[in-house]
Structure formats: C-alpha cells, structure tokens
Design a protein around this motif. Sequence first.
Motif, PDB file in Angstrom:
ATOM      1  N   ILE A   1      55.827  36.177  50.685  1.00  0.00           N
ATOM      2  CA  ILE A   1      55.843  37.500  51.305  1.00  0.00           C
ATOM      3  C   ILE A   1      57.234  38.112  51.276  1.00  0.00           C
ATOM      4  O   ILE A   1      58.245  37.418  51.179  1.00  0.00           O
ATOM      5  CB  ILE A   1      55.368  37.444  52.777  1.00  0.00           C
ATOM      6  CG1 ILE A   1      56.316  36.577  53.613  1.00  0.00           C
ATOM      7  CG2 ILE A   1      53.928  36.972  52.875  1.00  0.00           C
ATOM      8  CD1 ILE A   1      56.083  36.663  55.106  1.00  0.00           C
ATOM      9  N   SER A   2      57.246  39.439  51.376  1.00  0.00           N
ATOM     10  CA  SER A   2      58.473  40.141  51.723  1.00  0.00           C
ATOM     11  C   SER A   2      58.633  40.037  53.233  1.00  0.00           C
ATOM     12  O   SER A   2      57.667  40.230  53.985  1.00  0.00           O
ATOM     13  CB  SER A   2      58.379  41.612  51.313  1.00  0.00           C
ATOM     14  OG  SER A   2      59.383  42.373  51.954  1.00  0.00           O
ATOM     15  N   LEU A   3      59.820  39.733  53.699  1.00  0.00           N
ATOM     16  CA  LEU A   3      60.037  39.610  55.144  1.00  0.00           C
ATOM     17  C   LEU A   3      59.807  40.929  55.867  1.00  0.00           C
ATOM     18  O   LEU A   3      59.612  40.954  57.083  1.00  0.00           O
ATOM     19  CB  LEU A   3      61.448  39.085  55.413  1.00  0.00           C
ATOM     20  CG  LEU A   3      61.718  37.673  54.885  1.00  0.00           C
ATOM     21  CD1 LEU A   3      63.175  37.288  55.108  1.00  0.00           C
ATOM     22  CD2 LEU A   3      60.791  36.650  55.515  1.00  0.00           C
ATOM     23  N   ASN A   4      59.795  42.024  55.122  1.00  0.00           N
ATOM     24  CA  ASN A   4      59.564  43.339  55.727  1.00  0.00           C
ATOM     25  C   ASN A   4      58.160  43.500  56.299  1.00  0.00           C
ATOM     26  O   ASN A   4      57.922  44.395  57.113  1.00  0.00           O
ATOM     27  CB  ASN A   4      59.790  44.456  54.691  1.00  0.00           C
ATOM     28  CG  ASN A   4      61.251  44.628  54.349  1.00  0.00           C
ATOM     29  OD1 ASN A   4      62.117  44.255  55.120  1.00  0.00           O
ATOM     30  ND2 ASN A   4      61.522  45.193  53.191  1.00  0.00           N
ATOM     31  N   ILE A   5      57.214  42.660  55.876  1.00  0.00           N
ATOM     32  CA  ILE A   5      55.841  42.827  56.359  1.00  0.00           C
ATOM     33  C   ILE A   5      55.534  41.969  57.577  1.00  0.00           C
ATOM     34  O   ILE A   5      54.421  42.013  58.106  1.00  0.00           O
ATOM     35  CB  ILE A   5      54.801  42.555  55.254  1.00  0.00           C
ATOM     36  CG1 ILE A   5      54.738  41.059  54.914  1.00  0.00           C
ATOM     37  CG2 ILE A   5      55.072  43.397  54.022  1.00  0.00           C
ATOM     38  CD1 ILE A   5      53.562  40.676  54.014  1.00  0.00           C
ATOM     39  N   VAL A   6      56.522  41.195  58.042  1.00  0.00           N
ATOM     40  CA  VAL A   6      56.276  40.335  59.209  1.00  0.00           C
ATOM     41  C   VAL A   6      56.197  41.192  60.471  1.00  0.00           C
ATOM     42  O   VAL A   6      57.117  41.950  60.782  1.00  0.00           O
ATOM     43  CB  VAL A   6      57.389  39.278  59.358  1.00  0.00           C
ATOM     44  CG1 VAL A   6      57.179  38.457  60.638  1.00  0.00           C
ATOM     45  CG2 VAL A   6      57.420  38.372  58.137  1.00  0.00           C
ATOM     46  N   HIS A   7      55.098  41.056  61.184  1.00  0.00           N
ATOM     47  CA  HIS A   7      54.928  41.765  62.469  1.00  0.00           C
ATOM     48  C   HIS A   7      55.193  40.803  63.620  1.00  0.00           C
ATOM     49  O   HIS A   7      56.145  40.980  64.380  1.00  0.00           O
ATOM     50  CB  HIS A   7      53.529  42.359  62.559  1.00  0.00           C
ATOM     51  CG  HIS A   7      53.265  43.083  63.843  1.00  0.00           C
ATOM     52  ND1 HIS A   7      54.137  44.020  64.363  1.00  0.00           N
ATOM     53  CD2 HIS A   7      52.223  43.011  64.718  1.00  0.00           C
ATOM     54  CE1 HIS A   7      53.654  44.492  65.504  1.00  0.00           C
ATOM     55  NE2 HIS A   7      52.497  43.881  65.746  1.00  0.00           N
TER      56      HIS A   7
END
Length: 240
Positions: free
Chosen positions: A196-202
């Motif tokens: 994953i891209s860390l930008n998508i972690v919620h």
Amino acid sequence: MNTKLKCLLLDDELPGLTYLKMLCDQLPALDVVKAFNSPEVFLREAKNLEFDICILDIEMPGLSGLQVAGLLRNKPVIFTTAYKEYAAEAFDLDAVDYVRKPVQRERLHQAVQKAVMRLKSTQLKNTFVRLNTDKGRSLIFFDQLLYIATAVSDSRDKIAHLVDGSTLTLKNVSFEKLQELLPTERYCRINKREMISLNIVHVFSYNEITTTLTTDTGRSLILSLSETYRHEFLVKIGAR
C-alpha cells in the motif's frame, strides 16, 4: 525529503565510532539512527531500519566497508579510512565521498552536504516508474499509485489501483522488485499479497489496516497486516 538525513554508522573500532557519532551529532543535516561496530550485525539489522545514508569505515575484520556497500540497495555511502589506496574502489561503488581519517568536522560536513544534494536530485527525478502493464509500457506516477494486490488469475501479475479509481495489471513483476522501484518512505508491503501507499491508511490495529479506499459495496477497504511485515509498517508510520 526530510530536513535531516537518517544515517547509519559503521566502524569496528569503538573509539573511532564514538568520535564519528559525536561529529555526526553536531551536524544539523544528520540524524544518527544507529551506530555499529560489526559489519555482520550492521547487515543483519540494516534491512529492518529506515535510513538514507551510511558512513562506513573501510578496513574492518571479516567484511570490509567496500563489501558492505556493495550489498546495500543503492544507498548513498560516505567512506572513512586512514588509507588513501582505497579511493578508486570507493568511487567505483559510486560513493558520495571518501573522507580520510582522522575525520575533521568541516570535512565531514562537506561530505554530508554532497549527500543532501544527491538525494534531492534523485527525488526530483524519481516521480514515476516505468512498468510493463496490460496496456503496454506505462509511466506510473507515485502520487497516483495507491494500492497493489496480487492478481487472482496469475500470481506473477499485480493489480495497481490508482487515484482516479482505475486499475492497471502490472505484468510479471514481484513485490521484491516493486520494493526496489518504489520510494521506501511512501510504500509498504503489508502481507504476502498486498502493498500500500501509506497515504491510504485511515486507522490500524495489530493485524488490520482500515484504508481510505472503498469496496464496490461502499464499505471501507480493510486489509490484513501480517506479522512478517508489521514491524516495517509500524516504523514507517512512526508508531515505533
């Protein structure tokens, strides 16, 4: 790029290592992550650490600094040594700089500034990767790539999910190769089948990551975080 470079140090002589760390701590551009006095321990632990640059002694028992540098994944290296005869070999390895011992603060500062400029130049150039896809040879920009999963039809292929909701099938590429090509500070493998891209972690828990992406039913996409990749993930998001 962060204002400070994360740095690993290696020198088999403890007095020299202590002195080098003291000098590095005085340089505002450096953040020493860890210092090692054994090349074997360095190589064993470095793969689990986040770092931008290494400062390596050359003459060491067992493995030399030149051999250690050759085993790193294109990480910038500054060599330190009391022997001038290694200079040609050092630059054959594309070393940032070659600093003679006894190391002087100003000379080390010059070497570190060279590393800063090299990394800035690299980051400006590397905003995309070229990969073979089901639509041909494609440019995939890092700010557009959110999530990669193993293709169901053929595990050699990977499905890349992009910002606009579209997908690309990456043909015959391993996650190991993707880890080499993608910026390590932006992407993380989370299990055997997904990256994953860390930008998508919620939000995340011990074994799950809830992302900002949604499924076809409108629910948040929840991914498995496996034990093998948990430490790397936690380090990258600053939880460790």
